[in-house]
Design a protein around this motif. Structure first.
Motif, short mmCIF file in Angstrom:
data_model
loop_
_atom_site.label_atom_id
_atom_site.label_comp_id
_atom_site.label_asym_id
_atom_site.label_seq_id
_atom_site.Cartn_x
_atom_site.Cartn_y
_atom_site.Cartn_z
N THR A 33 -11.67 14.87 7.91
CA THR A 33 -11.75 16.13 8.67
C THR A 33 -11.80 15.81 10.16
OG1 THR A 33 -14.19 16.22 8.67
CG2 THR A 33 -13.04 17.24 6.82
N ARG A 34 -11.23 16.72 10.93
CA ARG A 34 -11.30 16.60 12.40
C ARG A 34 -11.73 17.95 12.97
NH1 ARG A 34 -6.47 14.04 15.72
NH2 ARG A 34 -7.59 12.20 14.99
N HIS A 60 0.85 -1.19 0.00
CA HIS A 60 0.00 0.00 0.00
C HIS A 60 0.88 1.24 0.00
CE1 HIS A 60 0.49 -1.42 4.19
NE2 HIS A 60 0.65 -0.15 4.49
N ILE A 61 0.47 2.22 -0.79
CA ILE A 61 1.16 3.50 -0.89
C ILE A 61 0.15 4.59 -0.55
CG2 ILE A 61 2.34 5.14 -2.41
CD1 ILE A 61 3.30 2.72 -4.04
N GLU A 62 0.56 5.53 0.27
CA GLU A 62 -0.34 6.62 0.68
C GLU A 62 0.37 7.96 0.53
OE1 GLU A 62 -3.07 8.08 4.50
OE2 GLU A 62 -2.08 6.12 4.52
N VAL A 63 -0.35 8.92 -0.07
CA VAL A 63 0.11 10.30 -0.17
C VAL A 63 -0.94 11.17 0.50
CG1 VAL A 63 0.79 12.17 -1.72
CG2 VAL A 63 1.24 9.79 -2.38
N THR A 64 -0.52 11.99 1.46
CA THR A 64 -1.50 12.73 2.25
C THR A 64 -0.99 14.12 2.59
OG1 THR A 64 -3.02 12.44 4.13
CG2 THR A 64 -0.69 12.00 4.53
N TYR A 65 -1.92 15.03 2.85
CA TYR A 65 -1.59 16.39 3.26
C TYR A 65 -2.56 16.81 4.37
CZ TYR A 65 -0.26 21.31 3.06
OH TYR A 65 0.22 22.56 3.38
N GLN A 66 -2.01 17.10 5.53
CA GLN A 66 -2.82 17.50 6.68
C GLN A 66 -2.71 19.01 6.84
OE1 GLN A 66 -1.89 16.86 11.15
NE2 GLN A 66 -3.10 15.07 10.58
N ALA A 67 -3.85 19.68 6.67
CA ALA A 67 -3.88 21.15 6.74
C ALA A 67 -4.67 21.59 7.96
CB ALA A 67 -4.51 21.72 5.48
N GLN A 68 -4.05 22.39 8.82
CA GLN A 68 -4.76 22.94 9.96
C GLN A 68 -5.38 24.26 9.52
OE1 GLN A 68 -2.83 22.73 13.72
NE2 GLN A 68 -4.23 24.17 14.70
N VAL A 69 -6.67 24.23 9.22
CA VAL A 69 -7.38 25.38 8.68
C VAL A 69 -7.63 26.41 9.78
CG1 VAL A 69 -9.46 26.13 7.46
CG2 VAL A 69 -8.44 23.89 6.95
N THR A 70 -8.07 25.95 10.92
CA THR A 70 -8.22 26.79 12.11
C THR A 70 -7.65 25.99 13.28
OG1 THR A 70 -10.37 25.93 12.83
CG2 THR A 70 -10.39 27.64 11.13
N PRO A 71 -7.50 26.61 14.46
CA PRO A 71 -7.00 25.84 15.60
C PRO A 71 -7.87 24.64 15.94
CG PRO A 71 -6.83 28.18 16.07
CD PRO A 71 -7.61 28.05 14.79
N TRP A 72 -9.13 24.64 15.51
CA TRP A 72 -10.03 23.54 15.87
C TRP A 72 -10.47 22.69 14.68
CZ3 TRP A 72 -14.38 24.44 13.06
CH2 TRP A 72 -14.68 25.75 12.75
N LEU A 73 -9.97 22.98 13.47
CA LEU A 73 -10.38 22.25 12.27
C LEU A 73 -9.16 21.80 11.47
CD1 LEU A 73 -12.44 21.24 10.17
CD2 LEU A 73 -12.41 23.55 9.17
N ILE A 74 -9.09 20.49 11.21
CA ILE A 74 -8.06 19.91 10.35
C ILE A 74 -8.75 19.26 9.15
CG2 ILE A 74 -6.36 18.05 10.16
CD1 ILE A 74 -5.61 18.58 13.06
N ILE A 75 -8.23 19.52 7.96
CA ILE A 75 -8.71 18.89 6.74
C ILE A 75 -7.55 18.13 6.10
CG2 ILE A 75 -9.65 19.27 4.42
CD1 ILE A 75 -11.18 21.62 5.47
N GLN A 76 -7.79 16.88 5.73
CA GLN A 76 -6.71 16.04 5.23
C GLN A 76 -7.15 15.26 3.99
OE1 GLN A 76 -4.94 13.60 8.26
NE2 GLN A 76 -3.49 12.60 6.87
N PRO A 77 -6.86 15.77 2.78
CA PRO A 77 -7.08 14.96 1.57
C PRO A 77 -6.06 13.83 1.51
CG PRO A 77 -6.04 17.06 1.02
CD PRO A 77 -6.35 17.11 2.48
N ASP A 78 -6.49 12.70 0.91
CA ASP A 78 -5.66 11.50 0.99
C ASP A 78 -5.80 10.67 -0.28
OD1 ASP A 78 -4.13 9.85 3.22
OD2 ASP A 78 -5.37 8.40 2.15
N PHE A 79 -4.69 10.09 -0.72
CA PHE A 79 -4.67 9.18 -1.87
C PHE A 79 -4.00 7.88 -1.45
CE2 PHE A 79 -2.01 7.28 -5.17
CZ PHE A 79 -2.97 6.92 -6.11
#
Length: 464
Positions: free
Chosen positions: A460-461, A412-431
């Motif tokens: 999202t978190r 398995h291969i994974e490419v991911t980017y975790q972006a902290q949009v605000t102090p309380w919101l994380i968005i993470q697109p993933d392949f």
């Protein structure tokens, strides 16, 4: 406080004491800037003055399988987590005491179970829909916090067999890896299943930590053979089964850190070097485990003459090693850095489907200017189907009327980017790309192996 202290007028002893107490109270206030609901109209701070910390978060995901597997459509899964931690020194004056309880609200469907046929879920948040207790434990510290003991219902994957850098990735193999997840009963005491046990953590030096735990090996108490739910998570779905009727899982780990970073790193006059953590460990399960190839009479399980009852082996062990190492940062003051990780596990093949597992990858922290909390990562992992399981496939092929594949390695291969949009919101697109799902398991609908899978996800978190 500074204005008062800088004043030339003298303070009485009572006035000085009041000033110190006021400053101490300010320093001990709970920081809620990273919470969507903030202080909840003062409710969080009121709890905190009695040592109670309330944490609430929601993790939600959308997944689309574009190629391979058995189906191709979008699914949703999500987990709400509520955790209450109680500092017993604040509450009742018991120094070093900590109580913890956590609950899960699991919703949606598992794309892996529905569509993929992989060895392990492509997301560590996939689980059986339920509202369940996760952990319920008490921890006591001794020897100036050098030693602490935890007892109660606990998930061992929060402290053992974990790579810090790998925790960025969503594929569950980068968390609690294939070896225990597939080979132990119900995956062992790992999220979302915890079991009763005791854990010791001793830190003789600032760089060395020693951990040991003894826990029940099977959180649900159910056998491997649950065709409707191989994970056994639907057994006791509320997490209220405090099982002590099966085997014991014994696990130990040594952790050594190099180049520890001092406080106030950005102001340090001497570069302390690039930090890293190295771990070695092993676990042993005292229960009985089924042979992967032969029945109790020594005949191949796939033979028409077989009783269908596997030969059993007493005990099961897994050894592992982990490396987390920062390899570059432009300066001490820069938030940008590159870290790498590698992890391997090994165990016997006669009683385990997967006998060797490896994963590795790198993380780039703060990849762009003014994005100090973002992380980009690329990870790879594989699970090697054990020799006895492959022999069993060859046996099945010789008895089958049609095609029956011999399983090999899953990658398995994974490419991911975790972006902290605000102090309380994380968005993470993933392949993710899965090569040879399940080691090349048979797709019964087509009569051929499952095709390689290409998946796109969005995680999202929200921290409430």
């Amino acid at each position: 406080m500074l204005a008062v202290l800088s004043c030339n007028c003298p303070l009485t002893q009572a006035q000085d004491t009041d000033a110190v107490e006021t400053e101490s109270a300010k320093e001990d206030r709970l920081d809620t800037r990273g919470n969507l609901l903030g202080d909840m109209l003062g409710f969080r701070q009121w709890l905190y003055q009695y040592g109670v910390t309330l944490s609430i978060q929601s993790d939600d995901e959308l997944w689309t399988n574009t190629t391979g597997g058995t189906k191709e459509h979008t699914t949703y899964d999500g987990v709400g987590t509520v955790q209450v931690a109680v500092d017993l020194e604040k509450l009742i004056g018991l120094e070093g005491g900590l109580f913890n309880v956590s609950w899960l609200n699991i919703r949606g469907r598992s794309i892996t179970e529905d569509q993929l046929g992989d060895y392990n879920p492509i997301s560590g948040y996939e689980a059986y829909q339920s509202n369940r207790l996760l952990e319920l434990w008490y921890q006591q510290s001794f020897l100036d916090d050098r030693l602490d003991i935890k007892i109660g219902q606990q998930a061992l994957d929060s402290e053992f067999l974990i790579s810090d850098y790998a925790s960025l990735f969503i594929n569950s193999n980068f968390g609690w890896p294939m070896a225990p997840s597939i080979n132990l009963y119900s995956g062992g005491p790992s999220w979302p299943l915890a079991s009763l046990g005791v854990r010791f953590h001793y830190q003789p030096t600032d760089q060395l930590s020693l951990l040991f735990a003894a826990a029940n090996d099977n959180p649900t108490g159910h056998s491997f053979y649950n065709e409707k739910d191989p994970s056994n998570q639907s057994v006791h779905p509320h997490g209220d089964n405090f099982n002590l009727d099966t085997g014991a899982l014994l696990i130990s780990e040594a952790q050594y850190s190099i180049n520890p970073q001092p406080e106030g790193l950005t102001d340090a006059s001497i570069d302390p070097g690039l930090p890293g953590t190295y771990k070695i460990g092993g676990m042993y399960d005292t229960a009985q485990f089924a042979d992967q190839r032969y029945d109790k009479d020594g005949k191949p399980l796939s033979s028409p003459e077989s009783s269908g009852i596997p030969k059993e082996h007493r005990g099961n062990w897994i050894f592992y090693a982990i490396m987390d190492q920062m390899i570059w940062r432009p300066s001490l003051a820069s938030p940008t850095s590159v870290g790498v990780f590698a992890r391997v596990t090994s165990n016997r093949s006669d009683r385990n489907v997967v006998s060797f597992v490896a994963d590795a990858g790198f993380n780039l922290t703060a990849p762009f200017k003014n994005r100090e909390n973002d992380i980009f990562g690329i990870g790879w992992g594989m699970g090697h189907t054990g020799s006895k399981a492959r022999d069993a496939d060859r046996d099945a092929h010789s008895y089958a009327d049609g095609y029956y594949p011999v399983r090999q390695d899953e990658h398995h291969i994974e490419v991911t980017y975790q972006a902290q949009v605000t102090p309380w919101l994380i968005i993470q697109p993933d392949f993710q790309y899965i090569h040879r799902p399940g080691g090349g398991v048979l797709n019964e609908e087509t009569g051929h192996r499952l095709h390689d899978e290409t998946l796109f996800g969005l995680h999202t978190r929200v921290i409430f």
